[in-house]
Design a protein around this motif. Structure first.
Motif, short mmCIF file in Angstrom:
data_model
loop_
_atom_site.label_atom_id
_atom_site.label_comp_id
_atom_site.label_asym_id
_atom_site.label_seq_id
_atom_site.Cartn_x
_atom_site.Cartn_y
_atom_site.Cartn_z
N THR A 55 0.84 -1.19 0.00
CA THR A 55 0.00 0.00 0.00
C THR A 55 0.88 1.25 0.00
O THR A 55 1.70 1.45 0.88
CB THR A 55 -0.92 0.01 1.23
OG1 THR A 55 -1.76 -1.14 1.20
CG2 THR A 55 -1.79 1.26 1.23
N THR B 53 -11.75 1.75 -10.39
CA THR B 53 -10.53 0.97 -10.22
C THR B 53 -9.69 1.07 -11.48
O THR B 53 -10.19 0.79 -12.58
CB THR B 53 -10.84 -0.51 -9.93
OG1 THR B 53 -11.64 -0.60 -8.75
CG2 THR B 53 -9.54 -1.30 -9.71
N ASN C 54 -12.43 7.00 0.15
CA ASN C 54 -11.80 5.67 0.13
C ASN C 54 -10.75 5.53 -0.96
O ASN C 54 -10.76 4.59 -1.75
CB ASN C 54 -12.86 4.58 -0.01
CG ASN C 54 -13.87 4.62 1.10
OD1 ASN C 54 -13.52 4.84 2.26
ND2 ASN C 54 -15.14 4.44 0.78
N ARG D 205 -7.25 4.62 -2.45
CA ARG D 205 -6.24 3.61 -2.15
C ARG D 205 -5.37 3.40 -3.39
O ARG D 205 -5.87 3.24 -4.50
CB ARG D 205 -6.89 2.29 -1.75
CG ARG D 205 -5.91 1.20 -1.35
CD ARG D 205 -6.65 -0.09 -1.00
NE ARG D 205 -5.74 -1.16 -0.64
CZ ARG D 205 -5.33 -1.39 0.61
NH1 ARG D 205 -5.80 -0.64 1.59
NH2 ARG D 205 -4.50 -2.37 0.88
N GLU E 157 -3.39 5.46 1.36
CA GLU E 157 -4.74 5.07 1.77
C GLU E 157 -5.36 6.23 2.53
O GLU E 157 -4.76 6.75 3.47
CB GLU E 157 -4.69 3.81 2.62
CG GLU E 157 -6.05 3.16 2.84
CD GLU E 157 -5.93 1.75 3.40
OE1 GLU E 157 -6.93 1.01 3.31
OE2 GLU E 157 -4.85 1.40 3.92
N GLU E 158 -6.54 6.66 2.11
CA GLU E 158 -7.19 7.81 2.74
C GLU E 158 -8.71 7.63 2.70
O GLU E 158 -9.31 7.51 1.63
CB GLU E 158 -6.81 9.10 2.02
CG GLU E 158 -7.42 10.35 2.60
CD GLU E 158 -7.02 10.57 4.04
OE1 GLU E 158 -7.82 10.19 4.92
OE2 GLU E 158 -5.92 11.10 4.27
N GLN F 240 -7.72 2.92 -6.58
CA GLN F 240 -9.15 2.77 -6.36
C GLN F 240 -9.66 3.97 -5.58
O GLN F 240 -9.03 4.40 -4.61
CB GLN F 240 -9.44 1.49 -5.58
CG GLN F 240 -10.90 1.10 -5.51
CD GLN F 240 -11.08 -0.27 -4.88
OE1 GLN F 240 -11.08 -0.40 -3.66
NE2 GLN F 240 -11.19 -1.29 -5.71
N GLU G 96 -1.98 0.99 -4.49
CA GLU G 96 -1.08 -0.09 -4.08
C GLU G 96 -0.37 -0.67 -5.28
O GLU G 96 -0.85 -0.61 -6.41
CB GLU G 96 -1.86 -1.18 -3.32
CG GLU G 96 -2.92 -1.89 -4.12
CD GLU G 96 -3.69 -2.90 -3.29
OE1 GLU G 96 -3.66 -2.80 -2.05
OE2 GLU G 96 -4.33 -3.78 -3.89
#
Length: 234
Positions: A22, A166, A227, A229, A25-26, A102, A231
């Motif tokens: 990751t 995504t 949300n 993200r 991330e938030e 995402q 990675e």
């Protein structure tokens, strides 16, 4: 003699080496409702299309009944004035490998966009996804074989609904840059409203270091974000 006890260990080792890392991330849950994101976080920046937009805003919002999301989220809007774009952007550790982005999106008014940034030159956006509010069309930027860049329509959306976007990006040869695929689902019912694969990065880049969330093309555009993200992928 066969060392069977080593097999589980080796399996774990291989699995961990192939697992995702990751980078960002938030969920915006740690911020205070009703306040500017920029005032609460030193990691996020804001501005218009290459310039500061003093009338734009990036505000934390409480859950407000839109199906598909029941948590706090971020909104961006350009506000009034001559600058009709409001970007919020954040950097993460530079990666030159494959990655997945995402983010949940709530189109309220007008047009919004998602972009990735690179260290290779200024204003390079190797992936551009657009919620084109004028006709409710999902569009992505892709470079054709002749080198020209085109906007590819890959689905439709409705204002006032939460969607999960995504993006899976992989870097190919130095000549090709990045190739990516997109899927967009309606968070209220889980239906796929748009997807496309084999899209080519519009700019020649070999690493990614940030993401831009944007409300564009109109002083009253209003978009919600949640949300986020990013990675790496094996």
């Amino acid at each position: 003699m066969k060392k069977t006890h080593l097999i589980p260990f080796l399996c774990v080792l291989v699995a961990s080496s192939l697992s995702a890392e990751t980078l960002l991330e938030e969920g915006f849950e740690s911020f205070t409702n009703g306040y500017s994101l920029i005032e609460q976080s030193s990691n996020w920046k804001a501005g218009g299309a290459g310039e500061v937009n003093p009338q734009g805003s990036a505000m934390i919002q409480a859950p407000d009944g839109f199906a598909g999301n029941d948590t706090k989220y971020l909104t961006t809007t350009p506000g009034g004035g001559e600058v009709t774009t409001e970007n919020v952007f954040v950097e993460f550790p530079v990666t030159g490998g494959n990655l997945t982005l995402q983010v949940d999106v709530l189109p309220r008014v007008g047009t919004g966009g998602i972009l990735l940034t690179s260290l290779e030159g200024s204003n390079q956006h190797p992936v551009v996804i657009q919620f084109f509010g004028a006709s409710n069309v999902l569009r992505a930027v892709s470079k054709k074989e002749d080198g020209l860049v085109e906007l590819v329509e890959f689905g439709k959306f409705q204002l006032g609904r939460w969607y999960r976007v995504t993006v899976k990006l992989r870097f190919e040869t130095a000549e090709a840059g990045g190739i990516y695929e997109i899927s967009v689902i309606d968070l209220a019912d889980g239906s796929v409203v748009g997807e496309s694969a084999g899209l080519h990065s519009p700019t020649l880049v070999h690493n990614i270091n940030g993401v831009i969330l944007s409300a564009t093309f109109g002083a009253t555009s209003l978009y919600g974000w949640d949300n986020l993200r990013v990675e790496t992928n094996p």
